[in-house]
Write a protein that holds these residues in place. Structure first.
Motif, PDB file in Angstrom:
ATOM      1  N   GLU A  90       0.743  -1.253   0.065  1.00 51.44           N
ATOM      2  CA  GLU A  90      -0.280   0.093  -0.150  1.00 51.44           C
ATOM      3  C   GLU A  90       1.083   1.168   0.132  1.00 51.44           C
ATOM      4  O   GLU A  90       0.583   2.159  -0.756  1.00 51.44           O
TER       5      GLU A  90
ATOM      6  N   LEU B  13       2.649   1.735  -3.423  1.00 50.74           N
ATOM      7  CA  LEU B  13       1.518   2.004  -4.374  1.00 50.74           C
ATOM      8  C   LEU B  13       1.184   3.687  -4.380  1.00 50.74           C
ATOM      9  O   LEU B  13       1.088   4.335  -5.195  1.00 50.74           O
TER      10      LEU B  13
ATOM     11  N   ASN C 298      -4.465   0.952  -5.246  1.00 50.53           N
ATOM     12  CA  ASN C 298      -4.509  -0.512  -4.831  1.00 50.53           C
ATOM     13  C   ASN C 298      -5.708  -1.101  -5.034  1.00 50.53           C
ATOM     14  O   ASN C 298      -6.682  -0.820  -5.247  1.00 50.53           O
TER      15      ASN C 298
END
Ligand code: PDD
Length: 281
Positions: free
Chosen positions: A52, A55, A62
């Motif tokens: 997470e 990203l 996500n």
């Protein structure tokens, strides 16, 4: 064995992505490598948190909730276990920004490409654990965003090859005279009985084992400290230890051809490593 690509479960040889995928064109994506012991994903939550974070740093949404990730992973792991009777596996996952005409600017609204595969887990051999492994040192010439678990790994590949060419298992990197990490592992030293690691920064990938080793040291009553570590400190360390999803914890007993450590323990895996390894298992 089966792999996962954008919602489908396919044979690895049937999985295809577009040549315009930004992962292929720019290395524009992130990945995770999760060890699986007895069909159980080890420290999955921490891997998903790191995913997470990576990203978010690349502004890639996500594509899945935690439950969705888990469901997909479990299916792959169960299939692998059934085919090969191998409960211990390595799960590789990568997310790229998606497919678009080539443009350095990040296009918005793309559907990320999601790929996952499993392979048999190959932990270090008993031989490597018993004797320790050889490493070499090099200047850290990679980019300055090592905190992102990016699939752009050319710097890491070039760094790793330096040790491979010398028959060693890892290249230990230094930036401006300070330890950063290995080409695909974190690096720890033992100094006056305590485990020392480099501080978390944009020059180091925070391995899932950062937290784990801190916890194990706490349990074992071993000192643990993150602080800048000089090249000299590494060269005279009592012990040097590598950590990663695949290496677990692994003792380094030769550095640039010289034995690591002092006195009777010189060139042998050390006592702190032995305790950490036992606790890790
Ligand atoms: N590599 N630093 C780098 C540059 C790495 O590539 C890795 C892991 C680590 C250790 O992180 P962790 O403890 O979460 O595995 C540190 C993986 C295993 C790989 O690229 O295959």
């Amino acid at each position: 064995s089966l792999c996962y690509l954008n919602g489908d479960y396919l044979r690895l040889c049937d999985a295809k992505v577009s040549v315009l995928d930004r992962g292929f064109i720019f290395g524009d994506g992130v990945y995770e490598v999760v060890p699986v012991y007895g069909q159980r994903l080890f420290r999955l939550r921490q891997h998903l948190v790191r995913l997470e974070r990576s990203l978010a740093k690349l502004r890639i949404p996500n594509p899945h909730t935690e439950a969705e990730w888990l469901e997909r992973m479990r299916r792959l792991i169960a299939d692998h276990a059934q085919r090969f009777g191998a409960p211990d596996q390595l799960l590789y996952l990568q997310v790229t920004r998606g497919v678009a005409m080539r443009d350095h600017v990040m296009p918005t609204g793309l559907t990320p490409t999601v790929f996952m595969m499993t392979s048999p887990l190959k932990p270090p051999s008993p031989e490597q654990r018993h004797h320790g492994v050889a490493c070499v040192t090099a200047r850290d010439f990679r980019w300055e965003r090592g905190d992102i678990k990016s699939i752009s790994l050319l710097g890491n590949v070039l760094a790793r090859q330096i040790s491979a060419d010398q028959g060693a298992v890892e290249t230990i990197l230094f930036r401006n005279g300070y330890l950063t990490e290995g080409s695909s592992s974190n690096v720890w030293i033992v100094h006056e009985g305590a485990v020392l690691g480099p501080p978390k920064s944009e020059h180091v990938l925070e391995g899932i084992r950062y937290e784990l080793i801190a916890e194990l040291c706490e349990e074992l009553g071993i000192g643990f400290n993150l602080r800048p570590i000089t090249e000299t400190e590494v060269n005279v360390a009592d012990e040097i230890i590598l950590s990663s999803a695949t290496k677990e914890v692994l003792p380094v007993t030769r550095l640039d051809g010289e034995p690591v450590g002092h006195g009777a323990g010189r060139g042998k895996p050390g006592p702190v490593y032995a305790r950490l390894y036992e606790a890790y298992q």
